[in-house]
Design a protein around this motif. Structure first.
Motif, PDB file in Angstrom:
ATOM      1  N   THR A  46       0.855  -1.190   0.000  1.00 33.31           N
ATOM      2  CA  THR A  46       0.000   0.000   0.000  1.00 33.31           C
ATOM      3  C   THR A  46       0.882   1.228   0.000  1.00 33.31           C
ATOM      4  O   THR A  46       1.749   1.381   0.857  1.00 33.31           O
ATOM      5  N   ILE A  47       0.665   2.085  -0.982  1.00 32.12           N
ATOM      6  CA  ILE A  47       1.383   3.354  -0.999  1.00 32.12           C
ATOM      7  C   ILE A  47       0.408   4.465  -0.665  1.00 32.12           C
ATOM      8  O   ILE A  47      -0.773   4.387  -0.995  1.00 32.12           O
ATOM      9  N   LYS A  48       0.916   5.464   0.017  1.00 28.62           N
ATOM     10  CA  LYS A  48       0.075   6.566   0.481  1.00 28.62           C
ATOM     11  C   LYS A  48       0.433   7.832  -0.277  1.00 28.62           C
ATOM     12  O   LYS A  48       1.589   8.219  -0.345  1.00 28.62           O
ATOM     13  N   VAL A  49      -0.589   8.448  -0.831  1.00 28.38           N
ATOM     14  CA  VAL A  49      -0.419   9.716  -1.538  1.00 28.38           C
ATOM     15  C   VAL A  49      -1.054  10.792  -0.672  1.00 28.38           C
ATOM     16  O   VAL A  49      -2.232  10.713  -0.339  1.00 28.38           O
ATOM     17  N   GLN A  50      -0.243  11.765  -0.297  1.00 26.10           N
ATOM     18  CA  GLN A  50      -0.729  12.825   0.573  1.00 26.10           C
ATOM     19  C   GLN A  50      -1.377  13.929  -0.243  1.00 26.10           C
ATOM     20  O   GLN A  50      -0.798  14.438  -1.207  1.00 26.10           O
ATOM     21  N   ARG A  51      -2.594  14.285   0.152  1.00 23.07           N
ATOM     22  CA  ARG A  51      -3.291  15.422  -0.461  1.00 23.07           C
ATOM     23  C   ARG A  51      -2.716  16.686   0.160  1.00 23.07           C
ATOM     24  O   ARG A  51      -2.651  16.824   1.373  1.00 23.07           O
ATOM     25  N   ALA A  58     -10.340  19.255  -7.129  1.00 24.24           N
ATOM     26  CA  ALA A  58     -11.221  18.423  -7.958  1.00 24.24           C
ATOM     27  C   ALA A  58     -10.410  17.538  -8.903  1.00 24.24           C
ATOM     28  O   ALA A  58     -10.721  16.357  -9.087  1.00 24.24           O
ATOM     29  N   GLN A  59      -9.353  18.084  -9.482  1.00 25.29           N
ATOM     30  CA  GLN A  59      -8.519  17.302 -10.389  1.00 25.29           C
ATOM     31  C   GLN A  59      -7.773  16.201  -9.642  1.00 25.29           C
ATOM     32  O   GLN A  59      -7.664  15.069 -10.115  1.00 25.29           O
ATOM     33  N   PHE A  60      -7.252  16.529  -8.460  1.00 22.77           N
ATOM     34  CA  PHE A  60      -6.554  15.533  -7.641  1.00 22.77           C
ATOM     35  C   PHE A  60      -7.513  14.406  -7.264  1.00 22.77           C
ATOM     36  O   PHE A  60      -7.176  13.227  -7.386  1.00 22.77           O
ATOM     37  N   ASP A  61      -8.705  14.764  -6.815  1.00 16.85           N
ATOM     38  CA  ASP A  61      -9.690  13.748  -6.424  1.00 16.85           C
ATOM     39  C   ASP A  61     -10.069  12.857  -7.606  1.00 16.85           C
ATOM     40  O   ASP A  61     -10.204  11.643  -7.448  1.00 16.85           O
ATOM     41  N   ARG A  62     -10.227  13.454  -8.785  1.00 13.56           N
ATOM     42  CA  ARG A  62     -10.544  12.659  -9.981  1.00 13.56           C
ATOM     43  C   ARG A  62      -9.443  11.626 -10.253  1.00 13.56           C
ATOM     44  O   ARG A  62      -9.708  10.462 -10.493  1.00 13.56           O
ATOM     45  N   LYS A  63      -8.195  12.074 -10.172  1.00 15.27           N
ATOM     46  CA  LYS A  63      -7.064  11.164 -10.421  1.00 15.27           C
ATOM     47  C   LYS A  63      -6.995  10.073  -9.360  1.00 15.27           C
ATOM     48  O   LYS A  63      -6.844   8.893  -9.672  1.00 15.27           O
ATOM     49  N   MET A  64      -7.118  10.453  -8.107  1.00 19.48           N
ATOM     50  CA  MET A  64      -7.009   9.464  -7.027  1.00 19.48           C
ATOM     51  C   MET A  64      -8.169   8.469  -7.057  1.00 19.48           C
ATOM     52  O   MET A  64      -7.972   7.281  -6.791  1.00 19.48           O
ATOM     53  N   VAL A 174      -5.148   7.508   0.001  1.00 19.75           N
ATOM     54  CA  VAL A 174      -4.982   8.947   0.074  1.00 19.75           C
ATOM     55  C   VAL A 174      -5.018   9.376   1.526  1.00 19.75           C
ATOM     56  O   VAL A 174      -5.894   8.953   2.278  1.00 19.75           O
ATOM     57  N   VAL A 175      -4.038  10.192   1.918  1.00 23.96           N
ATOM     58  CA  VAL A 175      -4.004  10.704   3.285  1.00 23.96           C
ATOM     59  C   VAL A 175      -4.044  12.228   3.244  1.00 23.96           C
ATOM     60  O   VAL A 175      -3.499  12.843   2.351  1.00 23.96           O
ATOM     61  N   ASP A 176      -4.751  12.811   4.216  1.00 24.20           N
ATOM     62  CA  ASP A 176      -4.836  14.283   4.290  1.00 24.20           C
ATOM     63  C   ASP A 176      -3.776  14.832   5.204  1.00 24.20           C
ATOM     64  O   ASP A 176      -3.284  14.245   6.075  1.00 24.20           O
TER      65      ASP A 176
END
Length: 176
Positions: A46-51, A58-64, A174-176
């Motif tokens: 599992t890899i974590k992508v930080q927002r 909106a673009q980030f959410d679409r990609k994720m 995805v992590v905030d």
């Protein structure tokens, strides 16, 4: 006897392609000859992508969301690096979008056409299914994404997978 200059790879009106040596050509051929596939014998990582607040939300959410869906379907895996890609695909994609803007709005709304074209400067053609996660280098896999967001997300993923064996199954979080 007059010397002959090497034929140019430059087409009329084109910037030309850089010459590539035999060593580079052989390495690219070798990499392309052995496609990497998902290796289900390896444990899922599992890899974590930080927002980040600077992202176009909106673009980030679409990609994720697209990457999470591919992850849930078991399609993501670590691809061999360097990933083979054809940069002419992304350049042509962006040029087609710019042309569509001018076809639609020019000449009756020149101001809007120029403003929309200017906004394209900060946008990158993004491989929604990341090439480094096994995605295809194809126009059907492209969407525009804010440039800084695109580069940073790709960097976050690359840093977490670079030491993994090729073919390692990947999950996205995805992590905030």
């Amino acid at each position: 006897m007059p010397s002959r200059a090497p034929k140019s790879s430059k087409k009329r009106g084109d910037s030309g392609k850089p010459r590539v040596g035999n060593g580079v050509r052989a390495a690219v051929k070798k990499a392309a000859a052995k496609p990497v596939v998902r290796n289900n014998d390896l444990p899922v990582v599992t890899i974590k992508v930080q927002r980040k607040p600077t992202y176009a939300r909106a673009q980030f959410d679409r990609k994720m969301n697209a990457l999470k869906k591919l992850s849930d379907e078991g399609k993501l895996f670590k691809q061999a690096n360097p990933v083979a890609r054809d940069e002419s695909i992304t350049k042509a994609y962006k040029a087609r979008i710019r042309q569509k803007i001018f076809d639609k709005y020019w000449p009756h709304d020149k101001k809007l056409a120029n403003r929309l074209s200017e906004r394209l400067t900060d946008q990158h053609p993004d491989h929604v299914w990341e090439l480094q996660l096994g995605g295809p280098d194809d126009v059907s896999n492209l969407k525009l994404l804010h440039g800084d967001t695109n580069e940073d997300v790709g960097r976050q993923i690359r840093q977490q997978i670079m030491k993994l064996p090729d073919g390692t199954p990947i999950r996205i979080e995805v992590v905030d």
